[in-house]
Design an enzyme around this catalytic site. Structure first.
Site, mmCIF file in Angstrom:
data_model
loop_
_atom_site.group_PDB
_atom_site.id
_atom_site.type_symbol
_atom_site.label_atom_id
_atom_site.label_comp_id
_atom_site.label_asym_id
_atom_site.label_seq_id
_atom_site.Cartn_x
_atom_site.Cartn_y
_atom_site.Cartn_z
ATOM 1 N N GLU A 3 1.054 -1.340 -0.240
ATOM 2 C CA GLU A 3 0.081 0.018 -0.127
ATOM 3 C C GLU A 3 0.720 1.251 -0.050
ATOM 4 O O GLU A 3 1.726 1.196 0.718
ATOM 5 C CB GLU A 3 -0.877 -0.205 1.417
ATOM 6 N N LYS A 55 -9.688 2.312 -1.284
ATOM 7 C CA LYS A 55 -9.647 1.769 -0.109
ATOM 8 C C LYS A 55 -11.291 2.426 0.361
ATOM 9 O O LYS A 55 -11.469 3.502 0.575
ATOM 10 C CB LYS A 55 -8.416 2.292 0.826
ATOM 11 N N CYS A 72 -5.080 -3.457 2.783
ATOM 12 C CA CYS A 72 -4.636 -3.217 4.135
ATOM 13 C C CYS A 72 -5.931 -3.561 5.200
ATOM 14 O O CYS A 72 -6.462 -4.472 5.322
ATOM 15 C CB CYS A 72 -3.928 -2.117 4.521
ATOM 16 N N VAL A 109 0.565 -2.066 10.588
ATOM 17 C CA VAL A 109 1.070 -1.749 12.063
ATOM 18 C C VAL A 109 0.613 -2.696 13.270
ATOM 19 O O VAL A 109 1.068 -2.729 14.373
ATOM 20 C CB VAL A 109 0.920 -0.055 12.086
#
Ligand code: ACM
Length: 280
Positions: free
Chosen positions: A50, A123, A156, A183
């Protein structure tokens, strides 16, 4: 009784390119992406992370706007189209997109087919500060028919919403390409469920490294992976190193939705009971 004839295998070589971009160095990042793509000339499909042309942690929307590009005809699309044609491959890559006609900014990825044609996905589930930086998109996650198979796109944080992968499976995806800048630590394990419940291959391509541009430190978790429809780990990357992972897959495995002789992953859903899922 004679056994039914075995279906001819539909083998494809698919992979991810896990790497660390340098924030704001679009040309350098695209050069690096190109070098990695050139290192695996026989792949049918390669997925990159991404927002990999720019890096992730933008200061504000104005900074996104300075780097954003149109999905068709911009530097990323042009470079990917040239490489896709040269290597007769399909490429998926994430970047900040500018829709100038509607003055919108999206966290997008494009899929480029071997004829150089770009298809975009914007997204739909924005993560954390992305809500301040990008517009929320209203497109359905697409499935694109390519020589590498029928490929569904999600980005993601879409992993947290099982509806995304389900929509892709219902639209016929055999492979889900999943460019990521992860993350949190949960995604890779959650994608096991997305693969098994939908009976699809998934390729999660994550980035590595750290960014600390807005008074916090983000560590990206690497560990890119390719999973089979039965949850087998076909390739995986370290958490902290650049890595290209490849697997040869038989697409037929994603078309067989039976999970026991009596259970079909799609047809056995109890849609008569699912109506509450559609109310907010
Ligand atoms: C993410 O959606 N980049 C965590």
């Amino acid at each position: 009784m004679s056994k039914p004839a075995a279906r001819e295998r539909r083998d494809r070589t698919v992979g991810y390119i896990q790497f660390q971009p340098e924030f704001g160095e679009v040309k350098k990042n695209l050069d690096k992406a190109e070098e990695f793509i050139r290192s695996v000339p026989d792949a049918d499909l390669l997925v990159l992370p991404e927002l990999i042309t720019t890096g992730y942690e933008f200061l504000d929307r104005d900074e996104v706007a300075r780097y954003a590009e149109p999905f068709n005809g911009g530097p990323t699309a042009r470079r990917m189209a040239k490489l896709a044609r040269e290597f007769k491959t399909t490429l998926v890559i994430g970047f900040p997109e500018k829709d100038t006609r509607h003055n919108r900014l999206f966290n997008s990825c494009i899929l480029v087919t071997p004829d150089g044609m770009a298809h975009v996905y914007r997204k739909i589930h924005l993560f954390d500060r992305e809500k301040e930086l990008f517009d929320r998109a209203h497109n359905q996650p697409p499935v694109i028919v390519t020589p590498a198979g029928r490929i569904g796109l999600m980005i993601c944080f879409d992993w947290l919403f099982p509806e995304t992968a389900r929509l892709l499976a219902l639209s016929g995806a055999e492979i889900i390409a999943h460019p990521s800048d992860l993350v949190l630590k949960f995604c890779q394990r959650a994608m096991f469920a997305r693969s098994v419940e939908n009976g699809v291959f998934t390729i999660t391509c994550n980035r590595i490294g750290r960014e600390d541009r807005v008074g916090r430190t983000l560590m990206f978790t690497g560990a890119s992976q390719i999973l089979s429809p039965r949850g087998d780990l076909l390739a995986s990357a370290p958490e902290d190193q650049e890595h290209v992972g490849l697997a040869t897959i038989d697409l037929n495995a994603a078309d067989d939705k039976m999970i026991t002789p009596h259970n079909h992953r799609i047809n056995d859903r109890r849609t008569d009971l699912y109506r509450p899922l559609l109310s907010s």
